[in-house]
Design an enzyme around this catalytic site. Sequence first.
Site, short mmCIF file in Angstrom:
data_model
loop_
_atom_site.label_atom_id
_atom_site.label_comp_id
_atom_site.label_asym_id
_atom_site.label_seq_id
_atom_site.Cartn_x
_atom_site.Cartn_y
_atom_site.Cartn_z
N ARG A 17 0.83 -1.21 0.00
CA ARG A 17 0.00 0.00 0.00
C ARG A 17 0.87 1.26 0.00
O ARG A 17 0.67 2.16 -0.82
CB ARG A 17 -0.95 -0.02 1.20
N ASN A 35 -5.96 -1.19 2.35
CA ASN A 35 -6.03 -2.63 2.57
C ASN A 35 -7.48 -3.06 2.66
O ASN A 35 -8.32 -2.34 3.18
CB ASN A 35 -5.30 -3.02 3.86
#
Length: 78
Positions: A17, A35
Amino acid sequence: MRVELTIRGRVQGVYFRASMEAEGNRLGLRGWVKNREDGGVEACIEGPEAVVHELIAWAHHGPPAASVSHVEVRRMDQ
């Protein structure tokens, strides 16, 4: 061009991420990445088509510790 991505595989706990956010910023794209509860990563990115495709290509491998098994791309601007 605006797309939503769902990336699956070993993509949480490997800085996917944060690395994707940094890569998108480097490319000058707008959007977000987060996420998912199912262990994947979801992103929405927007910018010039060629540059968006660069980030999509990056998402197929991600950072060194990631192991991407699938990238789903949904175009949102059509």
